[in-house]
Design a protein around this motif. Structure first.
Motif, PDB file in Angstrom:
ATOM      1  N   ALA A 182       1.013  -1.004   0.508  1.00 35.14           N
ATOM      2  CA  ALA A 182      -0.175  -0.087  -0.393  1.00 35.14           C
ATOM      3  C   ALA A 182       0.609   0.869  -0.083  1.00 35.14           C
ATOM      4  O   ALA A 182       0.982   1.909  -0.826  1.00 35.14           O
ATOM      5  CB  ALA A 182      -0.686   0.148   1.327  1.00 35.14           C
ATOM      6  N   LEU A 183       1.934   1.664   0.189  1.00 36.04           N
ATOM      7  CA  LEU A 183       2.815   1.957   0.676  1.00 36.04           C
ATOM      8  C   LEU A 183       3.797   2.436  -0.607  1.00 36.04           C
ATOM      9  O   LEU A 183       3.695   3.638  -0.956  1.00 36.04           O
ATOM     10  CB  LEU A 183       3.760   1.776   1.759  1.00 36.04           C
ATOM     11  N   GLU A 184       4.060   1.909  -1.033  1.00 38.30           N
ATOM     12  CA  GLU A 184       4.927   0.992  -2.445  1.00 38.30           C
ATOM     13  C   GLU A 184       3.438   2.210  -3.740  1.00 38.30           C
ATOM     14  O   GLU A 184       3.795   2.493  -4.006  1.00 38.30           O
ATOM     15  CB  GLU A 184       5.610   0.148  -3.361  1.00 38.30           C
ATOM     16  N   GLU A 185       2.538   1.658  -3.270  1.00 39.52           N
ATOM     17  CA  GLU A 185       1.505   2.215  -4.065  1.00 39.52           C
ATOM     18  C   GLU A 185       1.373   3.657  -4.213  1.00 39.52           C
ATOM     19  O   GLU A 185       0.774   5.158  -5.091  1.00 39.52           O
ATOM     20  CB  GLU A 185      -0.240   1.422  -4.593  1.00 39.52           C
ATOM     21  N   ALA A 186       1.194   4.352  -2.995  1.00 40.01           N
ATOM     22  CA  ALA A 186       1.062   5.733  -2.757  1.00 40.01           C
ATOM     23  C   ALA A 186       2.588   6.229  -3.048  1.00 40.01           C
ATOM     24  O   ALA A 186       1.910   7.940  -4.247  1.00 40.01           O
ATOM     25  CB  ALA A 186       0.955   6.189  -0.890  1.00 40.01           C
ATOM     26  N   MET A 187       3.493   5.630  -3.374  1.00 45.40           N
ATOM     27  CA  MET A 187       4.255   6.265  -4.305  1.00 45.40           C
ATOM     28  C   MET A 187       4.713   6.629  -5.088  1.00 45.40           C
ATOM     29  O   MET A 187       5.064   7.190  -5.745  1.00 45.40           O
ATOM     30  CB  MET A 187       6.440   5.809  -3.267  1.00 45.40           C
ATOM     31  N   ALA A 188       4.087   5.078  -5.877  1.00 40.44           N
ATOM     32  CA  ALA A 188       4.456   4.320  -7.320  1.00 40.44           C
ATOM     33  C   ALA A 188       3.687   6.167  -8.172  1.00 40.44           C
ATOM     34  O   ALA A 188       3.288   6.725  -8.842  1.00 40.44           O
ATOM     35  CB  ALA A 188       3.866   4.051  -7.741  1.00 40.44           C
ATOM     36  N   GLY A 189       2.138   6.022  -6.764  1.00 39.30           N
ATOM     37  CA  GLY A 189       1.014   7.604  -7.341  1.00 39.30           C
ATOM     38  C   GLY A 189       1.816   8.730  -7.406  1.00 39.30           C
ATOM     39  O   GLY A 189       2.253   9.418  -8.754  1.00 39.30           O
ATOM     40  N   PHE A 190       2.145   9.342  -6.786  1.00 37.68           N
ATOM     41  CA  PHE A 190       2.778  10.187  -5.702  1.00 37.68           C
ATOM     42  C   PHE A 190       3.944  10.233  -7.655  1.00 37.68           C
ATOM     43  O   PHE A 190       4.159  11.766  -8.190  1.00 37.68           O
ATOM     44  CB  PHE A 190       4.032   9.932  -4.904  1.00 37.68           C
ATOM     45  N   ALA A 191       4.566   9.333  -8.169  1.00 36.43           N
ATOM     46  CA  ALA A 191       6.505   9.571  -9.386  1.00 36.43           C
ATOM     47  C   ALA A 191       5.271   9.543 -10.319  1.00 36.43           C
ATOM     48  O   ALA A 191       5.411  10.345 -10.900  1.00 36.43           O
ATOM     49  CB  ALA A 191       6.796   8.388  -8.718  1.00 36.43           C
ATOM     50  N   LYS A 192       4.517   9.281 -10.708  1.00 35.88           N
ATOM     51  CA  LYS A 192       3.203   9.088 -11.657  1.00 35.88           C
ATOM     52  C   LYS A 192       2.843  10.471 -12.011  1.00 35.88           C
ATOM     53  O   LYS A 192       2.817  11.594 -13.130  1.00 35.88           O
ATOM     54  CB  LYS A 192       1.466   8.051 -11.768  1.00 35.88           C
ATOM     55  N   ASP A 193       2.460  11.350 -11.285  1.00 35.51           N
ATOM     56  CA  ASP A 193       1.788  12.565 -10.685  1.00 35.51           C
ATOM     57  C   ASP A 193       3.009  14.049 -11.054  1.00 35.51           C
ATOM     58  O   ASP A 193       2.271  15.410 -11.077  1.00 35.51           O
ATOM     59  CB  ASP A 193       0.920  13.199  -9.810  1.00 35.51           C
ATOM     60  N   HIS A 194       3.957  13.357 -11.196  1.00 33.83           N
ATOM     61  CA  HIS A 194       5.233  14.116 -10.499  1.00 33.83           C
ATOM     62  C   HIS A 194       6.160  13.949 -11.833  1.00 33.83           C
ATOM     63  O   HIS A 194       7.824  13.547 -10.639  1.00 33.83           O
ATOM     64  CB  HIS A 194       5.618  13.953  -8.903  1.00 33.83           C
ATOM     65  N   LYS A 195       6.424  13.629 -12.118  1.00 32.60           N
ATOM     66  CA  LYS A 195       7.074  13.157 -13.589  1.00 32.60           C
ATOM     67  C   LYS A 195       8.865  13.938 -14.071  1.00 32.60           C
ATOM     68  O   LYS A 195       9.370  12.934 -13.754  1.00 32.60           O
ATOM     69  CB  LYS A 195       6.567  12.385 -15.316  1.00 32.60           C
TER      70      LYS A 195
END
Length: 463
Positions: A182-195
């Motif tokens: 779940a934590l990694e999903e949140a970090m991946a979502g952040f990375a996607k929105d801050h390319k």
């Protein structure tokens, strides 16, 4: 994740040679080998020593009630964290012999740990799980790869020590994996929105975490090398960092809690070297030496007839530009320039819950700090009820993690709970759906900016 490759030349050949020797020895004295006594099966909680609170927390999560974790320290003291609990009691390491497993960080961070723990049956090294070596960034507990590697190695080590409990350890691991995923999903979502997102840092503690979140390091190279070598900051390097912040050339400034707190006592003039009070100029006005002839009364300028003052200013550039506390002054400059400030401690606070909880709270704060500002009519981050903030690229990040990781961890952070079960999402979906997920952040008032108190960050800077 990049690490220097460890040297393994000849290791496989050496293992094969040793195997042949052992086989030959067994054939020559088969009866004697067969008659060697076997170690009796141990029972009771596994005695685990950890060099850090962070790895000790992970060991307690994987071992549960079947391990007793003691956090060692270099000054010959130890803190017993109990069987997967937060209870603590201190005792000398000399009285804490009989450890079966040592959980170490490695990479030169805790070379003393093996001596302090004494003879153990198994050592789990975070550095070895990812191939990190001495000289690499040692703050491996903030690396998702290192956490995953250590967790798996702990399952193996615990299962070897207590074979009858293998299923229990695997079940504990799967439960931990849910929170970590779940934590990694949140970090991946952040990375996607801050390319194209960047960060700059006054220290190197959060390097792995920022990488996992997809942010590129924009810290001036000279400054980064100085902090890595624990060397004094040169004037040119400090000026480059100051200019980066003054022009809002990065999305986030990462610092330590002490510098974040100390920055509150630094005035705007100190942080900006005498820039205009309205903050319209960058915070490096004296970088070129032609705008800093007067830092106080404003009655002189760079073409003053008395050029000796300007000459002195240029000659003493190092002393004039590099403050006594560069990190804290850069934090104050960042706040003045409206660059969000994220404070990340080296070690996990006592009230952080688990290692996963702690990291989730940092990720949540980074997400909130990089949200766009709310409309002028909005008074707080939860007032954008329809969630239609135009151009809000970060809204998807907050939303994607709402039902699993960062959304519930964020809720814990805002309502004051410890987040112990926030990232796990134990099925309380109705409460999660009712909780307001911020899609924007309030713009700090001019008075907040002036005194160096970032309203979105000051509450956590003292941790």
């Amino acid at each position: 994740m990049m690490f220097r490759s460890s040297r393994r030349t000849g290791v496989l050949a050496g293992i094969a040679a040793v195997a042949l020797l052992v086989s030959a020895g067994a054939c020559g004295s088969g009866t004697q080998a067969a008659e060697e006594p076997q170690d009796p099966q141990k029972d009771g909680p596994i005695a685990v020593a950890s060099s850090t609170v962070m790895w000790g927390s992970l060991a307690a999560q994987i071992g549960g009630d079947d391990v007793s974790v003691t956090t060692l320290s270099q000054d010959a003291k130890a803190t017993k964290t109990g069987s997967g609990t937060a209870g603590k009691s201190s005792k000398d390491n000399g009285d804490a012999d009989g450890f079966e497993i040592l959980v170490a960080n490695g990479a030169g961070y805790d070379a003393w740990a093996a001596r302090t723990a004494g003879d153990v049956d198994t050592t789990v090294s975070a550095a070895q799980t990812v191939g990190a070596m001495e000289g690499d960034n040692p703050y491996l507990w903030l690396s998702k790869d290192a956490r995953a590697g250590v967790a798996q190695e702990l399952v193996n080590a615990f299962s070897k020590a207590r074979p009858s409990l293998k299923k229990t350890f695997r079940a504990n691991y799967r439960q931990w994996l849910k929170t970590e995923d779940a934590l990694e999903e949140a970090m991946a979502g952040f990375a996607k929105d801050h390319k194209d997102g960047t960060y700059a840092a006054t220290g190197d503690v959060a390097y792995y975490l920022m990488s996992d979140m997809g942010l590129a390091d924009a810290t001036p190279e000279g400054y980064a090398l100085a902090m890595s070598d624990d060397a004094p900051v040169e004037a040119d390097d400090y000026r480059a960092f100051d200019e980066l912040l003054g022009t809002a050339g990065t999305d986030l400034l990462v610092t330590d809690p002490q510098s974040a707190e100390a920055a509150k006592d630094i005035t705007i003039d100190e942080a900006t070297d005498g820039d205009d009070a309205d903050g319209t100029q960058s915070s490096d006005a004296n970088a070129d030496g032609d705008a800093d002839a007067d830092a106080g009364d404003g009655t002189k300028n760079g073409d003053d007839a008395d050029t000796s003052k300007n000459d002195d200013a240029d000659a003493d550039d190092d002393a004039a530009v590099v403050p006594d506390d560069p990190a804290a002054t850069l934090v104050a400059a960042a706040r003045h320039a409206d660059v969000p400030v994220l404070a990340v401690a080296e070690t996990m606070p006592d009230d952080a819950g688990t290692l996963t909880d702690w990291i989730a709270s940092i990720v949540d704060e980074a997400i909130e700090l990089t949200l766009p500002y709310c409309d002028d009519d909005a008074t707080d981050a939860g007032t954008d009820a329809d969630g239609t903030d135009a151009g809000d690229a970060s809204a998807d990040s907050a939303g994607s993690s709402d039902g699993d990781a960062s959304g519930t961890a964020k809720e814990s952070a805002t309502d004051g709970t410890d987040g112990a079960d926030g990232v796990t999402d134990d099925g309380d979906d109705e409460d999660d759906e009712d909780a307001a997920v911020p899609t924007c952040r309030p713009r700090p008032s001019s008075s907040d900016d002036a005194n160096g108190t970032d309203t979105a960050n000051s509450g956590k800077s003292a941790q």
